[in-house]
Design a protein around this motif. Structure first.
Motif, PDB file in Angstrom:
ATOM      1  N   LYS A 193     -61.490  93.479 -38.903  1.00  0.00           N
ATOM      2  CA  LYS A 193     -61.251  92.060 -39.208  1.00  0.00           C
ATOM      3  C   LYS A 193     -62.458  91.029 -38.424  1.00  0.00           C
ATOM      4  CE  LYS A 193     -56.925  90.839 -41.119  1.00  0.00           C
ATOM      5  NZ  LYS A 193     -55.731  90.183 -40.947  1.00  0.00           N
ATOM      6  N   PRO A 194     -62.902  90.054 -38.983  1.00  0.00           N
ATOM      7  CA  PRO A 194     -63.556  89.008 -38.370  1.00  0.00           C
ATOM      8  C   PRO A 194     -62.561  88.342 -37.350  1.00  0.00           C
ATOM      9  CG  PRO A 194     -63.277  88.317 -40.575  1.00  0.00           C
ATOM     10  CD  PRO A 194     -62.916  89.864 -40.387  1.00  0.00           C
ATOM     11  N   VAL A 195     -63.342  87.634 -36.317  1.00  0.00           N
ATOM     12  CA  VAL A 195     -62.552  86.877 -35.322  1.00  0.00           C
ATOM     13  C   VAL A 195     -62.825  85.364 -35.297  1.00  0.00           C
ATOM     14  CG1 VAL A 195     -62.080  86.495 -32.787  1.00  0.00           C
ATOM     15  CG2 VAL A 195     -62.464  88.838 -33.577  1.00  0.00           C
ATOM     16  N   LEU A 216     -66.734  85.329 -35.580  1.00  0.00           N
ATOM     17  CA  LEU A 216     -67.596  86.590 -35.154  1.00  0.00           C
ATOM     18  C   LEU A 216     -67.275  87.556 -36.270  1.00  0.00           C
ATOM     19  CD1 LEU A 216     -66.411  86.741 -31.352  1.00  0.00           C
ATOM     20  CD2 LEU A 216     -68.432  85.850 -32.257  1.00  0.00           C
ATOM     21  N   VAL A 217     -68.304  88.281 -36.675  1.00  0.00           N
ATOM     22  CA  VAL A 217     -68.102  89.064 -37.922  1.00  0.00           C
ATOM     23  C   VAL A 217     -68.621  90.532 -37.353  1.00  0.00           C
ATOM     24  CG1 VAL A 217     -68.638  89.866 -40.251  1.00  0.00           C
ATOM     25  CG2 VAL A 217     -68.165  87.306 -39.430  1.00  0.00           C
ATOM     26  N   PRO A 218     -67.663  91.470 -37.512  1.00  0.00           N
ATOM     27  CA  PRO A 218     -68.061  92.879 -36.567  1.00  0.00           C
ATOM     28  C   PRO A 218     -69.140  93.448 -37.713  1.00  0.00           C
ATOM     29  CG  PRO A 218     -65.984  93.065 -37.740  1.00  0.00           C
ATOM     30  CD  PRO A 218     -66.428  91.468 -37.812  1.00  0.00           C
ATOM     31  N   LYS A 219     -70.055  94.003 -36.927  1.00  0.00           N
ATOM     32  CA  LYS A 219     -70.969  95.000 -37.857  1.00  0.00           C
ATOM     33  C   LYS A 219     -70.424  96.191 -38.370  1.00  0.00           C
ATOM     34  CE  LYS A 219     -75.392  93.674 -35.360  1.00  0.00           C
ATOM     35  NZ  LYS A 219     -76.344  94.598 -34.491  1.00  0.00           N
ATOM     36  N   PRO A 220     -70.696  96.787 -39.660  1.00  0.00           N
ATOM     37  CA  PRO A 220     -70.078  97.604 -40.062  1.00  0.00           C
ATOM     38  C   PRO A 220     -70.666  99.061 -39.219  1.00  0.00           C
ATOM     39  CG  PRO A 220     -71.478  96.637 -41.726  1.00  0.00           C
ATOM     40  CD  PRO A 220     -71.486  96.296 -40.650  1.00  0.00           C
ATOM     41  N   SER A 221     -69.987 100.015 -38.710  1.00  0.00           N
ATOM     42  CA  SER A 221     -70.437 101.112 -37.935  1.00  0.00           C
ATOM     43  C   SER A 221     -71.419 101.915 -38.842  1.00  0.00           C
ATOM     44  CB  SER A 221     -69.293 101.901 -37.460  1.00  0.00           C
ATOM     45  OG  SER A 221     -68.524 102.559 -38.218  1.00  0.00           O
ATOM     46  N   GLU A 259     -69.266 103.940 -41.728  1.00  0.00           N
ATOM     47  CA  GLU A 259     -68.666 102.875 -42.539  1.00  0.00           C
ATOM     48  C   GLU A 259     -69.384 102.577 -43.873  1.00  0.00           C
ATOM     49  OE1 GLU A 259     -66.366  99.544 -41.313  1.00  0.00           O
ATOM     50  OE2 GLU A 259     -66.486 100.094 -39.443  1.00  0.00           O
TER      51      GLU A 259
END
Length: 78
Positions: free
Chosen positions: A1-3, A68-73, A76
């Motif tokens: 999830k984004p923060v 803050l948006v997580p980068k896809p691993s 994923e």
């Protein structure tokens, strides 16, 4: 999830307005439900973690909101 980072202080009138009049609105609360919400109380600047966050994100005024948006691993799918 984004923060969703919320930089605020006890003396900030605009911060209080956002907390009492904007964030509780149904449509806003629904959108914020998509985020992990983290408040940073800038009054506590003597705490190392608060000082680090204020400096790292170059906070100049309040309220300040940062997403803050997580980068896809690499495992994923995009």
């Amino acid at each position: 999830k984004p923060v969703f980072l919320d930089f605020w202080s006890l003396s900030c009138k605009a911060c209080k307005q956002m907390e009492t009049k904007v964030f509780p609105r149904t449509e806003v609360a629904a959108r914020l439900g998509d985020f992990v919400f983290a408040g940073v109380q800038t009054d506590l600047e003597d705490r190392e973690d608060v000082a680090w966050a204020v400096e790292t994100f170059a906070i100049k005024g309040l309220p300040t909101y940062i997403v803050l948006v997580p980068k896809p691993s690499s495992t994923e799918s995009p």
